[in-house]
Design a protein around this motif. Structure first.
Motif, PDB file in Angstrom:
ATOM      1  N   GLY A  60      23.849 116.544  61.465  1.00  0.00           N
ATOM      2  CA  GLY A  60      24.452 117.527  60.482  1.00  0.00           C
ATOM      3  C   GLY A  60      25.093 118.246  61.635  1.00  0.00           C
ATOM      4  N   PHE A  61      24.738 118.936  62.599  1.00  0.00           N
ATOM      5  CA  PHE A  61      25.648 119.653  63.662  1.00  0.00           C
ATOM      6  C   PHE A  61      26.736 118.689  64.206  1.00  0.00           C
ATOM      7  N   GLN A  62      26.428 117.400  64.484  1.00  0.00           N
ATOM      8  CA  GLN A  62      27.436 116.470  64.967  1.00  0.00           C
ATOM      9  C   GLN A  62      28.502 116.311  63.973  1.00  0.00           C
ATOM     10  N   ILE A  63      28.326 116.259  62.611  1.00  0.00           N
ATOM     11  CA  ILE A  63      29.204 116.079  61.630  1.00  0.00           C
ATOM     12  C   ILE A  63      30.019 117.318  61.689  1.00  0.00           C
ATOM     13  N   ARG A  64      29.597 118.647  61.662  1.00  0.00           N
ATOM     14  CA  ARG A  64      30.255 120.024  61.532  1.00  0.00           C
ATOM     15  C   ARG A  64      31.188 119.911  62.788  1.00  0.00           C
ATOM     16  N   LEU A  65      30.413 119.677  63.941  1.00  0.00           N
ATOM     17  CA  LEU A  65      31.348 119.465  65.258  1.00  0.00           C
ATOM     18  C   LEU A  65      32.480 118.596  65.231  1.00  0.00           C
ATOM     19  N   THR A  66      32.407 117.428  64.719  1.00  0.00           N
ATOM     20  CA  THR A  66      33.347 116.592  64.766  1.00  0.00           C
ATOM     21  C   THR A  66      34.459 117.159  63.880  1.00  0.00           C
ATOM     22  N   GLY A  67      34.348 117.628  62.796  1.00  0.00           N
ATOM     23  CA  GLY A  67      35.333 118.342  61.757  1.00  0.00           C
ATOM     24  C   GLY A  67      35.837 119.592  62.626  1.00  0.00           C
ATOM     25  N   GLU A  68      35.299 120.374  63.493  1.00  0.00           N
ATOM     26  CA  GLU A  68      35.739 121.384  63.962  1.00  0.00           C
ATOM     27  C   GLU A  68      36.775 121.030  65.097  1.00  0.00           C
ATOM     28  N   SER A  69      35.982 120.290  65.927  1.00  0.00           N
ATOM     29  CA  SER A  69      37.116 119.814  67.145  1.00  0.00           C
ATOM     30  C   SER A  69      36.619 118.613  67.421  1.00  0.00           C
ATOM     31  N   PRO A  70      37.400 117.503  67.472  1.00  0.00           N
ATOM     32  CA  PRO A  70      36.691 116.092  67.812  1.00  0.00           C
ATOM     33  C   PRO A  70      36.792 115.980  69.104  1.00  0.00           C
ATOM     34  N   ARG A  71      37.284 116.635  69.982  1.00  0.00           N
ATOM     35  CA  ARG A  71      37.460 116.455  71.351  1.00  0.00           C
ATOM     36  C   ARG A  71      36.149 117.064  71.968  1.00  0.00           C
ATOM     37  N   ALA A  72      35.637 118.105  71.148  1.00  0.00           N
ATOM     38  CA  ALA A  72      34.553 118.836  71.793  1.00  0.00           C
ATOM     39  C   ALA A  72      33.221 117.806  71.233  1.00  0.00           C
ATOM     40  N   ALA A  73      33.404 117.234  70.205  1.00  0.00           N
ATOM     41  CA  ALA A  73      32.313 116.366  69.446  1.00  0.00           C
ATOM     42  C   ALA A  73      32.274 115.108  70.741  1.00  0.00           C
ATOM     43  N   ARG A  74      33.443 114.528  71.118  1.00  0.00           N
ATOM     44  CA  ARG A  74      33.285 113.284  72.135  1.00  0.00           C
ATOM     45  C   ARG A  74      32.514 113.838  73.428  1.00  0.00           C
ATOM     46  N   PHE A  75      32.923 115.331  73.935  1.00  0.00           N
ATOM     47  CA  PHE A  75      32.251 115.738  74.859  1.00  0.00           C
ATOM     48  C   PHE A  75      30.664 115.961  74.547  1.00  0.00           C
ATOM     49  N   ALA A  76      30.388 116.315  73.450  1.00  0.00           N
ATOM     50  CA  ALA A  76      29.071 116.501  73.170  1.00  0.00           C
ATOM     51  C   ALA A  76      28.191 115.124  72.937  1.00  0.00           C
ATOM     52  N   GLY A  77      28.987 113.917  73.277  1.00  0.00           N
ATOM     53  CA  GLY A  77      28.287 112.883  73.006  1.00  0.00           C
ATOM     54  C   GLY A  77      28.179 112.314  71.609  1.00  0.00           C
ATOM     55  N   VAL A  78      29.038 112.734  70.830  1.00  0.00           N
ATOM     56  CA  VAL A  78      29.009 112.396  69.398  1.00  0.00           C
ATOM     57  C   VAL A  78      29.602 110.757  69.363  1.00  0.00           C
ATOM     58  N   LYS A  79      28.909 109.965  68.768  1.00  0.00           N
ATOM     59  CA  LYS A  79      29.577 108.490  68.825  1.00  0.00           C
ATOM     60  C   LYS A  79      30.492 108.633  67.313  1.00  0.00           C
ATOM     61  N   ASP A  80      31.620 108.618  67.599  1.00  0.00           N
ATOM     62  CA  ASP A  80      32.627 109.074  66.272  1.00  0.00           C
ATOM     63  C   ASP A  80      32.623 107.681  65.460  1.00  0.00           C
ATOM     64  N   LYS A  81      32.488 106.536  65.810  1.00  0.00           N
ATOM     65  CA  LYS A  81      32.493 105.368  65.028  1.00  0.00           C
ATOM     66  C   LYS A  81      31.257 105.303  64.241  1.00  0.00           C
ATOM     67  N   LEU A  82      30.379 105.643  64.847  1.00  0.00           N
ATOM     68  CA  LEU A  82      29.035 105.598  64.028  1.00  0.00           C
ATOM     69  C   LEU A  82      29.163 106.461  63.056  1.00  0.00           C
ATOM     70  N   LEU A  83      29.730 107.740  63.328  1.00  0.00           N
ATOM     71  CA  LEU A  83      29.261 108.737  62.361  1.00  0.00           C
ATOM     72  C   LEU A  83      30.507 108.519  61.416  1.00  0.00           C
ATOM     73  N   VAL A  84      31.694 107.937  61.361  1.00  0.00           N
ATOM     74  CA  VAL A  84      32.334 107.195  60.352  1.00  0.00           C
ATOM     75  C   VAL A  84      31.765 106.334  59.537  1.00  0.00           C
ATOM     76  N   LEU A  85      30.865 105.395  59.831  1.00  0.00           N
ATOM     77  CA  LEU A  85      30.204 104.316  59.065  1.00  0.00           C
ATOM     78  C   LEU A  85      28.972 105.435  58.357  1.00  0.00           C
ATOM     79  N   PHE A  86      28.428 106.426  59.042  1.00  0.00           N
ATOM     80  CA  PHE A  86      27.526 107.169  58.294  1.00  0.00           C
ATOM     81  C   PHE A  86      27.936 107.700  57.206  1.00  0.00           C
ATOM     82  N   CYS A  87      28.940 108.633  57.346  1.00  0.00           N
ATOM     83  CA  CYS A  87      29.461 109.422  56.265  1.00  0.00           C
ATOM     84  C   CYS A  87      29.963 108.646  55.280  1.00  0.00           C
ATOM     85  N   LEU A  88      30.907 107.630  55.624  1.00  0.00           N
ATOM     86  CA  LEU A  88      31.282 106.922  54.283  1.00  0.00           C
ATOM     87  C   LEU A  88      30.049 105.887  53.798  1.00  0.00           C
ATOM     88  N   GLY A  89      29.262 105.526  54.476  1.00  0.00           N
ATOM     89  CA  GLY A  89      28.172 104.969  54.075  1.00  0.00           C
ATOM     90  C   GLY A  89      27.182 105.732  52.928  1.00  0.00           C
TER      91      GLY A  89
END
Lengths: 361, 504
Positions: A227-256
């Motif tokens: 949930g934190f990673q979801i919020r972080l990605t929406g807040e600032s995608p670059r910081a999310a990548r820096f935090a190690g969020v796998k953005d593609k996986l997140l797209v699959l999770f949220c849409l799924g």
């Protein structure tokens, strides 16, 4: 001169106050609209907001409808809100809702006339999978080919509607239905029905699922790393990548997740309140849920309240049509106003108004 | 010397802070006047008032003896005041002449403008081809676009805000030649910088601001840099100290790394090799935009590189993402604080879990322990003297320097084996910068390897064991930092970017 000045921090008080003010403002603007149409604005507002719950004559019928209408809205909106928080714009919940209903109904009807306890649970699973797979189309296209999920998911709604029509007219049509379009009535087949669990409340399995989704989403968003990673990605995608969020996986999770919840909403609807697959099964819940998600500020509890409010305007709107002769289009305008005022008021969360002395030129 | 601009009692109040308080001084015609002060001392507010971007609450200005109160930058430019900002306002996809035209009130026809750009650039030793696309220019060349845009308007007063932060030493020399030529023609220059040696070399008057007030005036030619620094901070400066410790085994080894960034205006890394030993501080200098961001992103794990390019303690880590690298002790702090190192709208507590989750074990079974996270955030705030109401404050509410302290503190307190930082003290005041540098040195003294990417050469010379420079995506071979001369450093940084001085 009046100027907007950015707040150093988003205002907590305004975050809560804006939806309430938006509802009040909508009542005022709607009242003006109804007055211009020659109707008594106070009667109209009362008919929409008060009578469905407390009128002696109708409340017994309309009160249970509140949960019946709110449940799919909440269920879908919870799923959508996860994606919206992360900046993933799934506009196609309506299609996922239809595909969930179709998949669930098809699996159930394949076993007709078997009567076994496991048929309904199996249909629930099939419904979830149906919505999930339909949502995976925009998700995989986005992660693989960087397509725009807004367009793809929206277009898939129209495809789903065509599939729905073909199901109602041919491959799921009731063989004993005298040639009328539409499937067998699932709500009248004990193994496949989604009955009212507590008489007089409108509570069916979809309502239970909606409440469970609210609680699960609350825990996910506030306590879980995902949930934190979801919020972080929406807040600032670059910081999310820096935090190690796998953005593609997140797209699959949220849409799924949105797909699963929309599919479930469709399944509970087709086995309960709607009763059967019919050409006009898609009632727009998938689109209205977008309003619900934003009206609830993408917060699970907010979505719960917003779903109930929107359901109320549906029921109240029908009542107003019937009682006061308001055209249904004006009810839609009214709901649209609600979203517009909310988005308009939103600016106060991050900005405040300041009166600035006019500068001499 | 006649007076060009006279400021009397300028005061500007912002909510909660008095940015300028009764500021008075004057600049003579043909004088190069320095405005000195730490970040937050009120330099920017003051020049914004001179340039018509802000209006003073009290006080007045006089330009050549007549009252001067510009309502907007257009009015300021019409009165002969021009300004070169620290951050350029240029469109990368347009060419030089188009960019210059966009900043002018009544731009002439394009070919005429191109001609005058050539004339001015020849006259002042700032070669610039009007037809080149700005996106292809180096930072130094971009600055020339801004300067020439000002010079075309024939200013009486040129304001320059931190002009040398993006230049190599050789480019600085040439800029100074240009400024001296302007000065000899009678143009006054208001020069904002915190690089004291530069001010001593260039300026013939200085005003020092602290907390919005004028705390002193001096002649930089005869005042030592240390005295000026102490006037700026109002206290004795503690210079970071380090024991020249022994370095140990190789921790991080990069061999022949090539990397093409996704961003079309990014810099491609070409054949980058470096190795970092335990206890070593490796300083990487270079002008901004020569591959610093890209180097940090391949080391942090945000960008994937070819197999075998990066190894850590003998293990190939090219395929590992940021969190896998954190787990084994390789941490990083990017330059961009808001939006990269920290999420602007999230609280400091939430920003603490952003990178601290793995090493500080802030979550269990993926459920965040917010209590523990808040304690970690409080720890950073206390140990790195972050000025904030508390860990619930949003990151964007902190000043740049305070957020920088938080970002560096967050990584340092995770006890890294290797720490890579980009611009660790950018925008941080002198005493806090010294504290940050000291914490990096302490890490190295404990046996960690530290890579400091910075554009502040003084900083790099102060703390580095070895120095290398990035130039157009290529990294020079590291050299022992002690004893390197400014000329040698400049050549490593790519000299003057093909810039030639005009013959006088």
């Amino acid at each position: 001169m009046i100027k907007f000045v950015k707040r150093p921090e988003p205002s907590k008080a305004w975050t809560i106050a804006t939806p309430i003010l938006a509802v009040i403002l909508t009542m005022i603007l709607g009242g003006v609209l109804f007055a211009l149409m020659g109707k008594d604005p106070f009667a109209a507002i009362r008919t929409i907001f008060w009578d469905p719950l407390f009128n002696d004559q109708f409340a017994a019928y309309s009160r249970p409808q509140l949960l019946v209408k709110a449940a799919p809205l909440i269920l879908i909106a919870i799923g959508l809100s996860l994606g919206f928080k992360a900046g993933i714009w799934n506009i196609g919940a309506e299609g996922q809702y239809i595909m969930g209903a179709l998949a669930g109904a098809a699996v159930g009807l394949a076993f007709y006339p078997t009567d076994a306890w496991w048929i309904f649970p199996l249909m629930v699973i099939a419904g979830g999978i149906g919505g999930f797979l339909w949502a995976m189309i925009p998700a995989i296209l986005k992660t693989r080919f960087n397509t725009n999920e807004i367009l793809v998911s929206l277009m898939l709604v129209y495809i789903a509607e065509q599939l729905l029509a073909s199901a109602a007219l041919s491959w799921l049509r009731n063989p004993e239905g005298n040639g009328f379009p539409g499937s067998r009535n699932l709500s009248q087949i004990p193994a496949m029905s989604n009955p009212e669990l507590i008489a007089g409340t409108g509570t069916h399995w979809g309502v239970v699922a909606a409440f469970a989704a609210v609680v699960a989403a609350y825990v996910l968003i506030n306590k879980h790393m995902l949930g934190f990673q979801i919020r972080l990605t929406g807040e600032s995608p670059r910081a999310a990548r820096f935090a190690g969020v796998k953005d593609k996986l997140l797209v699959l999770f949220c849409l799924g997740t949105a797909g699963v919840l929309s599919g479930l909403a469709g399944l509970f609807e087709v086995t309960g309140p709607a009763g059967q697959i019919s050409i006009d099964f898609g009632a727009g819940y998938g689109f209205t849920a977008i309003i619900v998600a934003f009206l609830g500020r993408l917060h699970p509890v907010g979505i719960l309240l917003a779903g109930l409010l929107l359901a109320l305007t549906f029921i109240g709107g029908e009542l107003a049509q019937f009682m006061l002769g308001l055209p249904s289009a004006s009810i839609q305008v009214f709901q649209g106003m609600l979203l517009m005022t909310l988005l308009g008021m939103d600016i106060f969360v991050n900005y405040r108004l300041m009166v600035v002395k006019k500068e001499a030129l | 010397m006649t007076e060009l601009l006279k400021l009397s009692g300028l005061t500007r109040q912002y909510p909660g802070v008095r940015a300028n308080d009764d500021v008075s001084f004057s600049i003579g015609a043909g004088q190069v006047h320095a405005l000195l002060g730490e970040n937050g001392a009120g330099k920017s507010t003051l020049v914004k008032m001179i340039y018509g971007l802000e209006k003073p609450d009290a006080g007045s200005m006089q330009l050549r003896g007549t009252p001067y109160a510009p309502n907007n930058p257009q009015a300021a430019r019409a009165s002969g005041v021009a300004m070169v900002f620290q951050h350029f306002s240029l469109f990368e996809a347009l060419n030089v002449a188009e960019n210059v035209a966009l900043g002018m009130e009544n731009p002439p026809k394009m070919h005429a403008l191109a001609q005058s750009i050539r004339e001015v650039s020849d006259a002042y030793g700032l070669p610039l081809d009007p037809d080149r696309i700005v996106g292809d220019l180096s930072a130094g060349e971009r600055q020339r676009v801004e300067i020439i845009r000002c010079l075309l308007q024939d200013p009486k007063l040129l304001i320059m805000d931190e002009p040398t932060s993006v230049l190599t030493p050789q480019e600085v020399e040439i800029l100074f030649k240009t400024l001296r030529k302007l000065q000899s023609e009678g143009t006054s220059i208001l020069y904002i910088s915190h690089k004291l040696e530069e001010i001593r070399a260039l300026c013939d008057g200085a005003t020092i601001l602290r907390l919005g007030k004028v705390v002193g005036e001096c002649d930089p030619k005869v005042t030592t840099a240390r005295d000026m620094a102490e006037m700026m901070v109002g206290q004795i400066l503690h210079v970071p100290s380090r024991e020249g410790g022994e370095t140990g085994d190789v921790l991080l080894d990069v061999q022949g790394l090539d990397f093409a960034p996704a961003n079309p205006f990014g810099t491609r890394l070409k054949n980058v090799s470096l190795s970092l030993r335990a206890g070593e501080v490796l300083g990487i200098g270079g002008v901004a935009g020569n591959g610093q961001d890209e180097l940090l992103s391949v080391l942090s794990g945000e960008a994937k590189t070819s197999k075998g390019a990066i190894s850590y303690c003998g293990q190939d880590i090219s395929g590992l993402g940021p969190n896998a690298r954190r787990k084994i002790g390789l941490l990083a702090a990017p330059e961009e604080r808001l939006g990269h190192a920290a999420a602007p709208n999230m609280s400091l507590t939430e920003n603490a879990v952003l990178t601290g989750n793995i090493r500080k074990k802030l979550s269990k079974n993926n459920f965040v322990n917010w209590k523990k996270t808040e304690a970690f955030a409080r720890d950073i705030i206390a140990k790195f003297d972050v000025r904030t109401p508390g860990p619930d404050s949003a990151a964007r509410s902190l000043s740049g320097g305070n957020l920088q302290k938080f970002v560096i503190g967050r990584e340092v307190l995770q006890d890294p084996t290797v720490l890579v930082v980009n611009q660790p003290t950018w925008g941080v005041d002198a005493s806090a910068a010294a504290a940050i540098r000291q914490s990096l040195l302490d890490l190295a003294a404990k046996g960690a390897g530290v890579i400091v990417i910075s554009q502040d050469l003084d900083e790099l010379m102060e703390i580095s064991d070895h120095f290398a420079a990035l130039n157009e995506g290529k990294l020079t071979a590291p050299r022992v930092a002690k004893g390197l001369t400014v000329d040698e450093i400049g050549m490593m940084m790519g000299g003057a970017h093909d810039l030639e001085e005009v013959a006088p």
